[in-house]
Design a protein around this motif. Sequence first.
Motif, mmCIF file in Angstrom:
data_model
loop_
_atom_site.group_PDB
_atom_site.id
_atom_site.type_symbol
_atom_site.label_atom_id
_atom_site.label_comp_id
_atom_site.label_asym_id
_atom_site.label_seq_id
_atom_site.Cartn_x
_atom_site.Cartn_y
_atom_site.Cartn_z
ATOM 1 N N ALA A 163 8.390 -58.717 -10.854
ATOM 2 C CA ALA A 163 9.663 -58.729 -10.767
ATOM 3 C C ALA A 163 10.141 -57.945 -12.164
ATOM 4 N N ALA A 164 9.237 -57.851 -13.261
ATOM 5 C CA ALA A 164 9.677 -57.441 -14.378
ATOM 6 C C ALA A 164 9.820 -55.789 -14.397
ATOM 7 N N ARG A 165 9.166 -55.232 -13.386
ATOM 8 C CA ARG A 165 9.337 -53.877 -13.204
ATOM 9 C C ARG A 165 10.793 -53.421 -12.325
ATOM 10 N N VAL A 166 11.610 -54.432 -11.934
ATOM 11 C CA VAL A 166 12.596 -54.153 -11.070
ATOM 12 C C VAL A 166 13.859 -54.140 -12.168
ATOM 13 N N VAL A 167 14.430 -53.181 -12.184
ATOM 14 C CA VAL A 167 15.341 -52.884 -13.236
ATOM 15 C C VAL A 167 16.917 -52.724 -12.489
ATOM 16 N N LEU A 168 17.651 -53.722 -12.433
ATOM 17 C CA LEU A 168 18.768 -53.674 -11.905
ATOM 18 C C LEU A 168 20.029 -52.855 -12.369
ATOM 19 N N ASP A 169 20.867 -52.264 -11.721
ATOM 20 C CA ASP A 169 21.979 -51.451 -12.320
ATOM 21 C C ASP A 169 23.230 -52.316 -12.394
ATOM 22 N N GLU A 170 24.424 -51.343 -12.771
ATOM 23 C CA GLU A 170 25.689 -52.223 -12.949
ATOM 24 C C GLU A 170 26.009 -52.648 -11.474
ATOM 25 N N ASP A 171 25.848 -51.607 -10.457
ATOM 26 C CA ASP A 171 26.184 -51.592 -9.211
ATOM 27 C C ASP A 171 25.812 -52.901 -8.801
ATOM 28 N N ASP A 172 24.325 -53.273 -8.779
ATOM 29 C CA ASP A 172 23.426 -54.280 -8.218
ATOM 30 C C ASP A 172 24.221 -55.541 -8.815
ATOM 31 N N MET A 173 24.421 -55.483 -10.093
ATOM 32 C CA MET A 173 25.015 -56.863 -10.931
ATOM 33 C C MET A 173 26.579 -56.925 -10.332
ATOM 34 N N ALA A 174 26.995 -55.886 -10.304
ATOM 35 C CA ALA A 174 28.478 -56.420 -9.586
ATOM 36 C C ALA A 174 28.452 -56.990 -8.127
ATOM 37 N N LEU A 175 27.466 -56.507 -7.234
ATOM 38 C CA LEU A 175 27.431 -56.987 -6.062
ATOM 39 C C LEU A 175 26.997 -58.271 -6.027
ATOM 40 N N LEU A 176 26.218 -58.826 -6.832
ATOM 41 C CA LEU A 176 25.603 -60.171 -7.056
ATOM 42 C C LEU A 176 26.338 -61.119 -8.024
ATOM 43 N N GLU A 177 27.457 -60.511 -8.348
ATOM 44 C CA GLU A 177 28.240 -61.611 -9.153
ATOM 45 C C GLU A 177 28.958 -62.590 -8.123
ATOM 46 N N ALA A 207 17.559 -55.800 -2.499
ATOM 47 C CA ALA A 207 16.176 -55.871 -2.489
ATOM 48 C C ALA A 207 15.637 -54.488 -1.660
ATOM 49 N N GLU A 208 16.494 -54.417 -0.727
ATOM 50 C CA GLU A 208 16.363 -53.258 0.270
ATOM 51 C C GLU A 208 16.257 -51.982 -0.814
ATOM 52 N N ARG A 209 17.215 -51.913 -1.534
ATOM 53 C CA ARG A 209 17.640 -50.746 -2.430
ATOM 54 C C ARG A 209 16.454 -50.345 -3.381
ATOM 55 N N HIS A 210 15.727 -51.517 -3.798
ATOM 56 C CA HIS A 210 14.819 -51.395 -4.842
ATOM 57 C C HIS A 210 13.321 -51.465 -4.050
ATOM 58 N N GLY A 211 13.260 -51.580 -3.037
ATOM 59 C CA GLY A 211 12.038 -51.752 -2.436
ATOM 60 C C GLY A 211 11.354 -53.101 -2.812
ATOM 61 N N ALA A 212 12.003 -54.394 -3.128
ATOM 62 C CA ALA A 212 11.568 -55.350 -3.622
ATOM 63 C C ALA A 212 11.944 -56.637 -2.618
ATOM 64 N N THR A 213 11.496 -57.710 -3.227
ATOM 65 C CA THR A 213 11.696 -58.938 -2.520
ATOM 66 C C THR A 213 12.903 -59.363 -2.802
ATOM 67 N N ALA A 214 13.431 -60.459 -1.861
ATOM 68 C CA ALA A 214 14.523 -61.137 -2.475
ATOM 69 C C ALA A 214 14.147 -62.094 -3.883
ATOM 70 N N HIS A 215 13.139 -62.498 -3.742
ATOM 71 C CA HIS A 215 12.639 -63.353 -5.147
ATOM 72 C C HIS A 215 12.624 -62.551 -6.380
ATOM 73 N N GLN A 216 11.968 -61.334 -6.012
ATOM 74 C CA GLN A 216 11.947 -60.496 -7.381
ATOM 75 C C GLN A 216 13.297 -60.079 -7.709
ATOM 76 N N ILE A 217 14.314 -59.775 -6.864
ATOM 77 C CA ILE A 217 15.746 -59.431 -7.297
ATOM 78 C C ILE A 217 16.362 -60.812 -8.110
ATOM 79 N N ALA A 218 16.074 -62.019 -7.547
ATOM 80 C CA ALA A 218 16.654 -63.346 -8.055
ATOM 81 C C ALA A 218 16.200 -63.422 -9.227
ATOM 82 N N LEU A 219 14.907 -63.121 -9.747
ATOM 83 C CA LEU A 219 14.346 -63.127 -11.158
ATOM 84 C C LEU A 219 15.000 -62.035 -11.958
ATOM 85 N N ALA A 220 14.773 -60.586 -11.673
ATOM 86 C CA ALA A 220 15.318 -59.663 -12.242
ATOM 87 C C ALA A 220 16.777 -59.513 -12.678
ATOM 88 N N TRP A 221 17.639 -60.430 -11.732
ATOM 89 C CA TRP A 221 19.041 -60.573 -11.975
ATOM 90 C C TRP A 221 19.118 -61.576 -13.077
#
Length: 298
Positions: A283-297, A243-257
Amino acid sequence: MTSSSAFSSSPSPSSSFSSSSFSSSLSPADRLGFGAMQLPGRWAGPVVERATAVAVARRAVELGVRHIDTAAFYFSATERANDILRDALHPYPEGVTIATKVGPLRTATGEMYAEARPEQIRGLVEENLRQLGVDVLDLVYLRVGRLKAVGGVPIGERFAALAALREEGLVRRLGVSNVSAGQLAEAREIAPVAAVQNRFSVLDQADRALVDECAAAGIAYMPFFALGGGHTALQDEKLRKVAERHGATAHQIALAWGLARSPAIIQIPGTSSLAHLEENMAAARVVLDEDDMALLER
Ligand SMILES: NC(=O)c1ccc[n+]([C@@H]2O[C@H](COP(=O)([O-])OP(=O)(O)OC[C@H]3O[C@@H](n4cnc5c(N)ncnc54)[C@H](OP(=O)(O)O)[C@@H]3O)[C@@H](O)[C@H]2O)c1
């Protein structure tokens, strides 16, 4: 009610079992829906004012929600989710799908006490038709289990009862909820399944194989509890970092994930707060990259 933009085919209510596959070409914004369970408030908690709930439902559609998830068994002491949706949105705008579910029986004070028998399914579908004020329901799930999923229990007779109502023209598409892979396969032997609704989130990825199976089969997957089901559920170190990396909230990251995890996923976050709704839709505007997805796996 209108046909959904989230599904690639729109079988007429009277048609026999034609395919109803999910279109994987939808953009992330098109896959951000809305869950109506919070709109009436809760038996155990405070009731939401009707005007607030109506405003949230209307704003959801203004912000682009095309998929709304409800049930006749979402109610509080004074309000019902279906009544609120009808007040807010009827006649339902073109392209908006209202999905409902049948299965659990609740007492007037909200306790789930039994699962519907096959012969009770018609009455439950008719209850939703009446409450939502439509002649045909867009999508109806057979929701399995009173409080939690019961993986080994056969669902064939109940699903067949629901499928017969599709044949009759009361339901456009069929779904199953709280199911195992075996129960999904059992349902698909009976009639086409357009959507699965199971518990799945960045915090609880146990259903991953079924998500992938749905994507491969052209079945939409609507995770419930995408936000963990409560205000404090997303207090998680990895989520905080992303969330910090994207300037977003945890809720937005959970949805973007979820949106990034599978093209089959349509998110249905629940809220009765306008501010939370706006935040969730962004949250539709938050685009997660491979590093984000790997961290959240997990
Ligand atoms: N098939 C099933 O068995 C099943 C079971 C449960 C739910 N469902 C469906 O899934 C949908 C989602 O479930 P849910 O609403 O229980 O869980 P959820 O979407 O995971 O979380 C909703 C909770 O998060 C809060 N919230 C929402 N957005 C927030 C934000 N941006 N910041 C902080 N808090 C936020 C809500 O409170 P506020 O109202 O204060 O925002 C509420 O307490 C339901 O509406 C229902 O349609 C299906």
